[in-house]
Design a protein around this motif. Structure first.
Motif, mmCIF file in Angstrom:
data_model
loop_
_atom_site.group_PDB
_atom_site.id
_atom_site.type_symbol
_atom_site.label_atom_id
_atom_site.label_comp_id
_atom_site.label_asym_id
_atom_site.label_seq_id
_atom_site.Cartn_x
_atom_site.Cartn_y
_atom_site.Cartn_z
ATOM 1 N N GLN A 1 0.819 -1.215 0.000
ATOM 2 C CA GLN A 1 0.000 0.000 0.000
ATOM 3 C C GLN A 1 0.849 1.260 0.000
ATOM 4 O OE1 GLN A 1 -0.588 -2.645 1.849
ATOM 5 N NE2 GLN A 1 -2.770 -3.094 1.997
ATOM 6 N N THR A 2 1.884 1.302 0.835
ATOM 7 C CA THR A 2 2.696 2.522 0.952
ATOM 8 C C THR A 2 3.452 2.846 -0.334
ATOM 9 O OG1 THR A 2 2.934 2.203 3.343
ATOM 10 C CG2 THR A 2 4.508 3.671 2.271
ATOM 11 N N PRO A 3 4.211 1.894 -0.909
ATOM 12 C CA PRO A 3 4.901 2.228 -2.167
ATOM 13 C C PRO A 3 3.941 2.552 -3.311
ATOM 14 C CG PRO A 3 5.150 -0.107 -1.650
ATOM 15 C CD PRO A 3 4.598 0.546 -0.448
ATOM 16 N N LEU A 4 2.793 1.880 -3.373
ATOM 17 C CA LEU A 4 1.821 2.177 -4.421
ATOM 18 C C LEU A 4 1.186 3.545 -4.220
ATOM 19 C CD1 LEU A 4 0.025 -1.247 -4.972
ATOM 20 C CD2 LEU A 4 1.415 0.000 -6.606
ATOM 21 N N PHE A 5 0.936 3.906 -2.972
ATOM 22 C CA PHE A 5 0.392 5.231 -2.661
ATOM 23 C C PHE A 5 1.355 6.311 -3.142
ATOM 24 C CE2 PHE A 5 0.138 8.998 -0.008
ATOM 25 C CZ PHE A 5 -1.220 9.266 0.018
ATOM 26 N N ILE A 6 2.651 6.132 -2.840
ATOM 27 C CA ILE A 6 3.663 7.125 -3.244
ATOM 28 C C ILE A 6 3.774 7.183 -4.767
ATOM 29 C CG2 ILE A 6 6.118 7.696 -3.150
ATOM 30 C CD1 ILE A 6 6.155 6.394 -0.349
ATOM 31 N N ALA A 7 3.795 6.012 -5.417
ATOM 32 C CA ALA A 7 3.940 5.967 -6.875
ATOM 33 C C ALA A 7 2.769 6.645 -7.577
ATOM 34 C CB ALA A 7 4.066 4.514 -7.335
ATOM 35 N N ILE A 8 1.550 6.323 -7.153
ATOM 36 C CA ILE A 8 0.371 6.894 -7.806
ATOM 37 C C ILE A 8 0.248 8.382 -7.499
ATOM 38 C CG2 ILE A 8 -2.170 6.819 -7.899
ATOM 39 C CD1 ILE A 8 -1.961 3.810 -7.555
ATOM 40 N N LEU A 9 0.633 8.791 -6.291
ATOM 41 C CA LEU A 9 0.623 10.217 -5.959
ATOM 42 C C LEU A 9 1.593 10.982 -6.853
ATOM 43 C CD1 LEU A 9 -0.309 12.556 -4.155
ATOM 44 C CD2 LEU A 9 1.521 11.935 -2.546
ATOM 45 N N LEU A 10 2.788 10.419 -7.076
ATOM 46 C CA LEU A 10 3.762 11.059 -7.967
ATOM 47 C C LEU A 10 3.237 11.123 -9.401
ATOM 48 C CD1 LEU A 10 7.126 9.515 -6.681
ATOM 49 C CD2 LEU A 10 6.327 11.870 -6.405
ATOM 50 N N ILE A 11 2.586 10.040 -9.846
ATOM 51 C CA ILE A 11 1.997 10.027 -11.182
ATOM 52 C C ILE A 11 0.932 11.117 -11.301
ATOM 53 C CG2 ILE A 11 0.468 8.702 -12.717
ATOM 54 C CD1 ILE A 11 2.002 6.205 -11.865
ATOM 55 N N TYR A 12 0.123 11.260 -10.261
ATOM 56 C CA TYR A 12 -0.938 12.281 -10.256
ATOM 57 C C TYR A 12 -0.338 13.680 -10.336
ATOM 58 C CZ TYR A 12 -5.087 14.822 -8.626
ATOM 59 O OH TYR A 12 -6.143 15.696 -8.517
ATOM 60 N N ILE A 13 0.709 13.921 -9.564
ATOM 61 C CA ILE A 13 1.362 15.239 -9.574
ATOM 62 C C ILE A 13 1.983 15.511 -10.942
ATOM 63 C CG2 ILE A 13 3.257 16.585 -8.599
ATOM 64 C CD1 ILE A 13 2.731 15.120 -5.934
#
Length: 312
Positions: A22-34
């Motif tokens: 969950q944590t690495p996916l949260f960071i990855a998708i947040l970066l993609i969103y930004i």
């Protein structure tokens, strides 16, 4: 009418099989969103700031970038929540609103891509008539028509969907409110609504795809007739960017909604939805600009001018 408790909220299941990630996916998708917001926002800002880029091609590209910003915003924030909380709840009204904006923006994207292919057809196949045909007034009318038709196509169906009673299982096996899982939770027979959805899908997706393909076939024949190798390469390079986006988008959508088991294979749809709702909006700014010397030049100039001014 099925027996069952009337429900007032849905639970978004997200991706329950990725426990521990969950944590690495949260960071990855947040970066993609930004990156998606930044990339598409930069395209709009550059075209707005540079007068020589204020031509039909970039006007339609700005419409696409603006759409992609809101398209990802309807989905990604709620997806990020599924990685943070154990039980992601969304009220029925909020779920229907998310579904409406998701499909409204998605439908509008098909129309905008179709207009962009028409614009490239006129520019390449009818260069002498292009300035007189593709006027500012026509550009505005075409862009506005895309948004209006996309809105009305989805709004009528969502109004019918909002009147359905929901009972029984309120778990949606998805990371956003897709129409298929919502219909599964309805207490009454939804075959008419499903039929209307299929008809709208068949009219919008294959219809716009056919128009795109016809435009690019004519463009390809015209490019092959260009005597200059440099001119041929430059024209093909520009069209390759548009064609890449068309293939990515239509490939995922056709697989999700027009295969025979579309409404029963929610797990497969979730995987394909990642490509459609997360990766494609991220790739669009790079696909459209990586081969475009005008946009890259304007961006480079915007980044170097402040430094030059500071040095002086």
């Amino acid at each position: 009418m099925r027996n069952g408790t009337v429900i007032t909220e849905f639970i978004l299941l997200g991706f329950p099989v990725i426990q521990g990630l969950q944590t690495p996916l949260f960071i990855a998708i947040l970066l993609i969103y930004i990156l998606t917001l930044t990339g598409n926002g930069l395209i709009i800002a550059i075209v707005w700031a540079v007068p020589r880029l204020q031509i039909p091609m970039y006007f339609f590209l700005c419409n696409l970038s603006f759409l992609e910003i809101w398209y990802t915003t309807t989905v990604i924030p709620k997806l990020l929540e599924t990685f943070v909380v154990a039980r992601t709840v969304i009220c029925i009204s909020c779920c229907l609103l998310q579904a409406f904006f998701h499909f409204f923006l998605g439908t509008t994207e098909f129309f905008i891509l179709t207009i962009m292919s028409f614009d490239r057809y006129l520019a390449i196949c009818k260069p002498l008539h292009y300035p007189t045909i593709m006027t500012s007034k026509l550009c505005l009318q075409l862009a506005l028509s895309s948004w209006v038709v996309g809105f009305t196509t989805v709004f009528r169906q969502m109004m019918l969907l909002s009147q359905l009673p929901f009972c029984g299982n309120n778990v949606i096996n998805h990371f956003y409110c897709d129409v298929g899982p919502i219909l599964k939770a309805a207490c009454i027979d939804t075959s008419i609504l499903e039929l209307l959805g299929v008809l709208a899908t068949v009219l919008v997706i294959p219809g716009s795809l056919l128009f795109n393909m016809i435009s690019y076939i004519y463009i390809l024949f015209t490019i092959l007739q260009i005597p200059s190798a440099t001119g041929c390469q430059k024209t093909f390079s520009t069209c390759a960017s548009y064609l890449t986006v068309v293939c990515l988008l239509y490939g995922a959508i056709l697989f999700m909604y027009l295969r025979p088991t579309a409404h029963s294979s929610f797990k497969i749809n979730k995987v394909m939805s990642v490509l459609n709702t997360i990766l494609t909006p991220l790739l669009n700014p790079f696909i459209y600009t990586i081969r475009n010397k005008e946009v890259k030049g304007a961006l480079r100039k915007a980044m170097t001018c402040p430094k030059t001014g500071h040095a002086k």
